[in-house]
Write a protein that holds these residues in place. Structure first.
Motif, PDB file in Angstrom:
ATOM      1  N   GLY A 118      25.418  -4.997 -16.871  1.00  0.00           N
ATOM      2  CA  GLY A 118      25.720  -6.422 -16.888  1.00  0.00           C
ATOM      3  C   GLY A 118      24.533  -7.312 -17.184  1.00  0.00           C
ATOM      4  N   ILE A 119      23.301  -6.801 -16.973  1.00  0.00           N
ATOM      5  CA  ILE A 119      22.119  -7.616 -17.259  1.00  0.00           C
ATOM      6  C   ILE A 119      21.114  -6.779 -18.047  1.00  0.00           C
ATOM      7  CG2 ILE A 119      22.338  -9.192 -15.296  1.00  0.00           C
ATOM      8  CD1 ILE A 119      20.292  -7.407 -13.804  1.00  0.00           C
ATOM      9  N   PRO A 120      20.291  -7.452 -18.879  1.00  0.00           N
ATOM     10  CA  PRO A 120      19.297  -6.685 -19.639  1.00  0.00           C
ATOM     11  C   PRO A 120      18.100  -6.284 -18.790  1.00  0.00           C
ATOM     12  CG  PRO A 120      19.146  -9.027 -20.183  1.00  0.00           C
ATOM     13  CD  PRO A 120      20.283  -8.888 -19.214  1.00  0.00           C
TER      14      PRO A 120
ATOM     15  N   ASN B 140      22.482  -2.195 -21.071  1.00  0.00           N
ATOM     16  CA  ASN B 140      23.550  -1.186 -21.004  1.00  0.00           C
ATOM     17  C   ASN B 140      24.703  -1.949 -20.368  1.00  0.00           C
ATOM     18  OD1 ASN B 140      21.356   0.710 -21.397  1.00  0.00           O
ATOM     19  ND2 ASN B 140      21.032   0.562 -19.215  1.00  0.00           N
ATOM     20  N   ILE B 141      25.415  -2.691 -21.167  1.00  0.00           N
ATOM     21  CA  ILE B 141      26.285  -3.695 -20.557  1.00  0.00           C
ATOM     22  C   ILE B 141      27.361  -3.047 -19.697  1.00  0.00           C
ATOM     23  CG2 ILE B 141      28.001  -3.979 -22.427  1.00  0.00           C
ATOM     24  CD1 ILE B 141      26.218  -6.867 -20.608  1.00  0.00           C
ATOM     25  N   ASP B 142      27.680  -1.792 -19.976  1.00  0.00           N
ATOM     26  CA  ASP B 142      28.707  -1.143 -19.154  1.00  0.00           C
ATOM     27  C   ASP B 142      28.253   0.187 -18.583  1.00  0.00           C
ATOM     28  OD1 ASP B 142      28.663   0.068 -21.558  1.00  0.00           O
ATOM     29  OD2 ASP B 142      30.700  -0.493 -22.148  1.00  0.00           O
ATOM     30  N   SER B 143      26.946   0.357 -18.361  1.00  0.00           N
ATOM     31  CA  SER B 143      26.571   1.519 -17.554  1.00  0.00           C
ATOM     32  C   SER B 143      25.350   1.205 -16.688  1.00  0.00           C
ATOM     33  CB  SER B 143      26.369   2.776 -18.398  1.00  0.00           C
ATOM     34  OG  SER B 143      25.294   2.681 -19.246  1.00  0.00           O
ATOM     35  N   ASP B 144      25.379   1.746 -15.480  1.00  0.00           N
ATOM     36  CA  ASP B 144      24.245   1.624 -14.561  1.00  0.00           C
ATOM     37  C   ASP B 144      23.237   2.704 -14.918  1.00  0.00           C
ATOM     38  OD1 ASP B 144      25.616  -0.364 -13.225  1.00  0.00           O
ATOM     39  OD2 ASP B 144      25.264   0.479 -11.227  1.00  0.00           O
ATOM     40  N   GLU B 145      21.956   2.330 -14.915  1.00  0.00           N
ATOM     41  CA  GLU B 145      20.912   3.280 -15.318  1.00  0.00           C
ATOM     42  C   GLU B 145      20.026   3.606 -14.129  1.00  0.00           C
ATOM     43  OE1 GLU B 145      18.271   2.389 -18.896  1.00  0.00           O
ATOM     44  OE2 GLU B 145      16.865   2.395 -17.220  1.00  0.00           O
TER      45      GLU B 145
ATOM     46  N   TYR C 210      11.749  -5.910  -6.515  1.00  0.00           N
ATOM     47  CA  TYR C 210      11.593  -5.282  -7.826  1.00  0.00           C
ATOM     48  C   TYR C 210      12.268  -6.095  -8.934  1.00  0.00           C
ATOM     49  CZ  TYR C 210      12.224  -1.915 -11.623  1.00  0.00           C
ATOM     50  OH  TYR C 210      12.234  -1.305 -12.851  1.00  0.00           O
ATOM     51  N   PHE C 211      13.397  -6.728  -8.593  1.00  0.00           N
ATOM     52  CA  PHE C 211      14.147  -7.437  -9.647  1.00  0.00           C
ATOM     53  C   PHE C 211      13.341  -8.601 -10.240  1.00  0.00           C
ATOM     54  CE2 PHE C 211      15.227 -10.047  -6.014  1.00  0.00           C
ATOM     55  CZ  PHE C 211      15.423 -11.327  -6.513  1.00  0.00           C
ATOM     56  N   LYS C 212      12.266  -9.029  -9.518  1.00  0.00           N
ATOM     57  CA  LYS C 212      11.436 -10.133 -10.038  1.00  0.00           C
ATOM     58  C   LYS C 212      10.241  -9.601 -10.843  1.00  0.00           C
ATOM     59  CE  LYS C 212      12.291 -12.825  -5.831  1.00  0.00           C
ATOM     60  NZ  LYS C 212      11.662 -13.205  -4.565  1.00  0.00           N
ATOM     61  N   SER C 213      10.175  -8.282 -11.043  1.00  0.00           N
ATOM     62  CA  SER C 213       8.951  -7.703 -11.581  1.00  0.00           C
ATOM     63  C   SER C 213       8.760  -7.944 -13.074  1.00  0.00           C
ATOM     64  CB  SER C 213       8.910  -6.199 -11.289  1.00  0.00           C
ATOM     65  OG  SER C 213      10.002  -5.541 -11.906  1.00  0.00           O
ATOM     66  N   TRP C 214       9.740  -8.578 -13.728  1.00  0.00           N
ATOM     67  CA  TRP C 214       9.557  -8.922 -15.149  1.00  0.00           C
ATOM     68  C   TRP C 214       8.972 -10.318 -15.336  1.00  0.00           C
ATOM     69  CZ3 TRP C 214      13.456  -5.749 -13.436  1.00  0.00           C
ATOM     70  CH2 TRP C 214      13.540  -4.489 -14.028  1.00  0.00           C
ATOM     71  N   LEU C 215       8.806 -11.055 -14.203  1.00  0.00           N
ATOM     72  CA  LEU C 215       8.215 -12.395 -14.302  1.00  0.00           C
ATOM     73  C   LEU C 215       6.720 -12.260 -14.563  1.00  0.00           C
ATOM     74  CD1 LEU C 215       9.966 -14.011 -11.197  1.00  0.00           C
ATOM     75  CD2 LEU C 215      10.506 -14.425 -13.605  1.00  0.00           C
ATOM     76  N   GLU C 216       6.199 -13.139 -15.397  1.00  0.00           N
ATOM     77  CA  GLU C 216       4.745 -13.110 -15.698  1.00  0.00           C
ATOM     78  C   GLU C 216       3.956 -13.557 -14.469  1.00  0.00           C
ATOM     79  OE1 GLU C 216       3.253 -12.095 -18.385  1.00  0.00           O
ATOM     80  OE2 GLU C 216       4.773 -12.087 -19.976  1.00  0.00           O
TER      81      GLU C 216
ATOM     82  N   ILE D 292      24.325  -6.317  -8.601  1.00  0.00           N
ATOM     83  CA  ILE D 292      23.794  -6.635  -9.933  1.00  0.00           C
ATOM     84  C   ILE D 292      22.276  -6.801  -9.851  1.00  0.00           C
ATOM     85  CG2 ILE D 292      23.987  -9.157  -9.898  1.00  0.00           C
ATOM     86  CD1 ILE D 292      25.225  -8.793 -12.833  1.00  0.00           C
ATOM     87  N   GLN D 293      21.706  -6.385  -8.720  1.00  0.00           N
ATOM     88  CA  GLN D 293      20.259  -6.520  -8.527  1.00  0.00           C
ATOM     89  C   GLN D 293      19.562  -5.237  -8.962  1.00  0.00           C
ATOM     90  OE1 GLN D 293      19.100  -7.869  -4.594  1.00  0.00           O
ATOM     91  NE2 GLN D 293      17.103  -6.883  -4.735  1.00  0.00           N
ATOM     92  N   SER D 294      18.486  -5.383  -9.766  1.00  0.00           N
ATOM     93  CA  SER D 294      17.670  -4.213 -10.101  1.00  0.00           C
ATOM     94  C   SER D 294      16.858  -3.819  -8.865  1.00  0.00           C
ATOM     95  CB  SER D 294      16.719  -4.535 -11.246  1.00  0.00           C
ATOM     96  OG  SER D 294      17.452  -4.755 -12.430  1.00  0.00           O
ATOM     97  N   TYR D 295      16.749  -2.541  -8.653  1.00  0.00           N
ATOM     98  CA  TYR D 295      16.026  -2.035  -7.484  1.00  0.00           C
ATOM     99  C   TYR D 295      15.008  -0.995  -7.897  1.00  0.00           C
ATOM    100  CZ  TYR D 295      18.954  -3.919  -3.713  1.00  0.00           C
ATOM    101  OH  TYR D 295      19.591  -4.733  -2.815  1.00  0.00           O
TER     102      TYR D 295
END
Ligand SMILES: [Fe+2]
Length: 385
Positions: free
Chosen positions: A333-335, A302-307, A379-385, A71-74
């Motif tokens: 599963g995550i926005p 995309n609650i039910d697809s991996d992008e 990368y998964f933290k890259s939305w933090l200010e 569930i981790q963005s990469y």
């Protein structure tokens, strides 16, 4: 491809006598899919296409999964995949599930001394770097930067590259790859609102016919293994064929973008579909023209697809620190959404030069060991200010 194509010599009626000038028979093969329900081609061979001489080594190329549940963005740095001489060995699966493998490859050898056949999957090969010629049993296709090559399962092929500098983004699909159904009428013709039409689809026009016997190695992929098979005749011995099942090429540069006053959803970029994933082309285009429009995408689940987004060229307005050859994985599963500042940056912009290929899978993707070698773990933290 759902339109009829004919190349070379064929008899006027199928399943009838067809003879060579010397009186010998040509041998017919029905090359079909989905039992006898899917697209098929009838081809005529110099030799019987069934002559197996030897079955040699057999080895697994099933991707080694490092993270089965993710569930981790990469972000993956695709160009860090090391070039390898051999075409098959150069193919590194980075993401996988029971429907598809997503593969990066940087093959160096200009030619291969074997043929290859994937009986498991249709292949979509996107040419990021390199030029050359795809040679298949049903004819050849020249390719260059930006081409999608669609190779139906079972098609025997080899690829000749012009140089050693090649970068390929490949999807192996266990479901047939089609153009989107909503863009086709009930005869299969591409409709007026389709972002591409039949004129943009390049079919094989050059058929090479070798009437040769000897030892011909075909590396056959079946159930995740490569089986080295030796055939008694040259696999490119087709004198002619007709039907709907053949390889074709489509350039991402021929995709006509659909734009609007406000942000258009990803389906307007759709290029191919399967039962298990879609492929979209993000191409240079004018931005939304409502005076208050925000061209950057909104946050979305995309609650039910991996992008999976493969960045090809140009600017990538919704992302910070993204380069050509990078891949982002935004799991179900995550926005996810624009990086900090990207939304603000996009306001008032008139156009974008971005070029990217997106694969959205309906089942979660597993992350392989090859992927972790080129992964940005933060990368998964890259939305933090
Ligand atoms: Fe997205």
């Amino acid at each position: 491809m759902p339109f009829y194509h004919k190349l070379g010599e064929i008899p006027p009626k199928r399943h009838t006598i067809f003879k060579k000038p010397n009186g010998d028979f040509y041998y017919e093969q029905l090359f079909g899919t989905i039992g006898f329900d899917g697209m098929s081609t009838n081809s005529y061979h110099e030799q019987r296409p069934t002559q197996v001489k030897a079955i040699k080594k057999q080895y697994s190329i099933v991707p080694k999964v490092a993270k089965a549940n993710n569930i981790q963005s990469y972000r993956f740095r695709g160009f860090q995949v090391k070039p390898e001489a051999d075409y098959l060995q150069s193919r590194k699966a980075i993401l996988t599930n029971s429907d598809c493998n997503i593969i990066l490859a940087a093959p160096k050898n200009k030619k291969q001394d074997y043929f290859y056949k994937n009986t498991d999957a249709d292949e979509m090969i996107f040419i990021h770097k390199g030029t050359g010629k795809l040679r298949t049993m049903y004819g050849n296709l020249d390719f260059k930067y930006g081409d999608y090559l669609i190779i139906p399962r079972g098609m025997i092929y080899k690829i000749d590259f012009d140089t050693e500098d090649n970068r390929l983004f490949i999807v192996e699909s266990y479901h047939p790859i089609y153009t989107p159904k909503r863009y086709r009428n009930w005869f299969g013709q591409l409709l007026e609102h389709s972002p591409f039409c039949e004129r943009d689809i390049r079919r094989p026009e050059e058929l090479e016919t070798y009437n040769e016997t000897g030892d011909f190695t075909i590396n056959v992929k079946k159930q995740g293994e490569i089986i080295e098979m030796v055939y008694a005749s040259h696999p490119f011995d087709v004198i002619g064929y007709d039907g709907y099942n053949y390889p074709y090429a489509f350039s991402i540069h021929d995709f006509e973008p659909i734009t609007g006053r406000v942000h258009q959803p990803p389906p307007v970029h759709q290029t191919f579909e399967t039962a298990a994933f879609v492929v979209c082309s993000f191409v240079p285009r004018l931005y939304d023209y409502h005076p208050e429009a925000i061209p950057a995408p909104y946050n979305h689940s995309n609650i039910d697809s991996d992008e999976v987004l493969y960045y090809v060229d140009g600017d990538f307005m919704s992302r910070n620190d993204i380069e050509a050859g990078h891949i982002s994985l935004h799991p179900a599963g995550i926005p996810h959404g624009p990086h900090p500042g990207a939304m603000e940056r996009s306001i008032g912009k008139k156009d974008t030069q971005e070029l990217a290929v997106m694969v959205d899978t309906f089942k979660p993707l597993q992350v392989t060991e090859e992927a972790l070698k080129i992964a940005d773990e933060d990368y998964f933290k890259s939305w933090l200010e």
